[in-house]
Every structure is written in C-alpha cells, then in structure tokens.
Motif scaffolding. Structure first.
Motif, short mmCIF file in Angstrom:
data_model
loop_
_atom_site.label_atom_id
_atom_site.label_comp_id
_atom_site.label_asym_id
_atom_site.label_seq_id
_atom_site.Cartn_x
_atom_site.Cartn_y
_atom_site.Cartn_z
N MET A 167 69.13 28.39 81.38
CA MET A 167 69.46 29.66 80.79
C MET A 167 70.65 29.46 79.85
O MET A 167 71.66 28.87 80.22
N ALA A 168 70.51 29.99 78.64
CA ALA A 168 71.60 29.93 77.67
C ALA A 168 72.69 30.92 78.08
O ALA A 168 72.44 31.90 78.77
N THR A 169 73.90 30.67 77.63
CA THR A 169 75.02 31.54 77.95
C THR A 169 75.15 32.67 76.93
O THR A 169 74.52 32.64 75.87
N VAL A 170 76.00 33.62 77.25
CA VAL A 170 76.28 34.71 76.32
C VAL A 170 76.83 34.15 75.01
O VAL A 170 76.42 34.57 73.92
N ASP A 171 77.74 33.19 75.10
CA ASP A 171 78.33 32.60 73.89
C ASP A 171 77.27 31.87 73.06
O ASP A 171 77.30 31.93 71.83
N GLU A 172 76.33 31.19 73.71
CA GLU A 172 75.26 30.50 72.98
C GLU A 172 74.36 31.51 72.26
O GLU A 172 73.93 31.26 71.14
N CYS A 173 74.10 32.65 72.89
CA CYS A 173 73.31 33.70 72.24
C CYS A 173 74.06 34.28 71.06
O CYS A 173 73.48 34.50 69.98
N ARG A 174 75.34 34.55 71.24
CA ARG A 174 76.17 35.07 70.15
C ARG A 174 76.19 34.08 68.98
O ARG A 174 76.04 34.46 67.82
N GLU A 175 76.37 32.80 69.30
CA GLU A 175 76.38 31.75 68.27
C GLU A 175 75.04 31.67 67.55
O GLU A 175 74.99 31.46 66.34
N ALA A 176 73.93 31.83 68.29
CA ALA A 176 72.61 31.79 67.67
C ALA A 176 72.45 32.93 66.67
O ALA A 176 71.95 32.73 65.56
N LEU A 177 72.90 34.12 67.04
CA LEU A 177 72.79 35.26 66.12
C LEU A 177 73.71 35.07 64.91
O LEU A 177 73.36 35.43 63.79
N GLN A 178 74.88 34.50 65.13
CA GLN A 178 75.78 34.23 64.00
C GLN A 178 75.18 33.16 63.10
O GLN A 178 75.33 33.22 61.88
N LYS A 179 74.48 32.20 63.68
CA LYS A 179 73.81 31.16 62.90
C LYS A 179 72.70 31.79 62.06
O LYS A 179 72.54 31.45 60.88
N LEU A 180 71.96 32.71 62.64
CA LEU A 180 70.92 33.42 61.90
C LEU A 180 71.54 34.22 60.75
O LEU A 180 71.04 34.20 59.63
N ALA A 181 72.64 34.90 61.03
CA ALA A 181 73.32 35.66 59.98
C ALA A 181 73.80 34.75 58.86
O ALA A 181 73.69 35.09 57.68
N ALA A 182 74.31 33.57 59.21
CA ALA A 182 74.78 32.62 58.20
C ALA A 182 73.62 32.10 57.36
O ALA A 182 73.75 31.94 56.14
N LYS A 183 72.47 31.83 57.99
CA LYS A 183 71.28 31.38 57.25
C LYS A 183 70.85 32.44 56.25
O LYS A 183 70.53 32.12 55.11
N LEU A 184 70.83 33.68 56.68
CA LEU A 184 70.43 34.76 55.78
C LEU A 184 71.44 34.93 54.66
O LEU A 184 71.06 35.16 53.51
N ALA A 185 72.72 34.81 54.97
CA ALA A 185 73.75 34.94 53.94
C ALA A 185 73.63 33.83 52.90
O ALA A 185 73.83 34.07 51.71
N ALA A 186 73.29 32.63 53.34
CA ALA A 186 73.15 31.50 52.42
C ALA A 186 71.98 31.71 51.47
O ALA A 186 71.99 31.21 50.34
N ASN A 187 70.99 32.45 51.90
CA ASN A 187 69.81 32.72 51.09
C ASN A 187 69.75 34.18 50.66
O ASN A 187 68.67 34.73 50.46
#
Length: 112
Positions: A1-21
C-alpha cells in the motif's frame, strides 16, 4: 500500500506533467473544472482545479461538489501516474472509478 505522501507526490507529478505540456493540453482541454481524487484504502482525498490543461490549487481534503472525481486505491493511483497502469483497462475492470459528465470524459480522454 502506498502512503499518503506517495499519493500526494503522484498527484503533484501529474500536475507537473500537465504544466510542462500546458500549451498542447490547453488546445485539448478548453474547460475549467473542479476535481477530486479519493484514495479508498487510505481514506483520504485531494482536490484542486483543472484549468487550461493544468491542475492548480492541489490540496488535501475532499470536494464533494467536484465536477470530476477519481476514486482509486493508493497503489493504483501511483501506478496510473507512473504509466504502469492503463487508465482505460483500470476503469473498465473497476479498479478505478471516474465520475464525470460524458463531455468531460471525452475531453479528458484526449490527455490520457
């Protein structure tokens, strides 16, 4: 099971990918919607705003009025963002749930 911080980081990673494009995404997604991501096994949620192909204001907590809602387990959320889990197969098999209007789903599909 992933942690809360890993989930938060995943969503921030998604936001960064979208921002880059952002320029390309803006052409695909010309709408402004509130969004929420519920992580079932950790009983947590995150919410933000999808604007111009970017996620802004990502923060902890649920938004029951969100126009786009994603529900997934922590591991599935991390796998989705990392490209290890196909969105369509996860959705059709019931591993994730996406609650959105038909037109929003069609627009989001362009990004996935």
């Amino acid at each position: 099971m992933a942690t809360v911080d890993e989930c938060r980081e995943a969503l921030q990673k998604l936001a960064a990918k979208l921002a880059a494009n952002a320029a390309e995404a803006r052409e695909k997604l010309d709408f402004d919607r509130s969004l929420a991501c519920r992580v079932t096994d950790l009983d947590i949620a995150f919410h933000g705003q999808l604007q111009g192909g970017q996620i802004s204001g990502l923060t902890d907590g649920d938004d029951p009025r969100a126009k786009i809602k994603l529900t997934a387990s922590s591991d599935d959320l991390v796998a989705l963002v990392n490209g290890e889990l196909n969105v369509m197969s996860a959705w059709t098999s019931g591993r994730i749930k996406i609650d959105a209007g038909v037109f929003d789903l069609l627009k989001l599909r362009k990004l996935l």
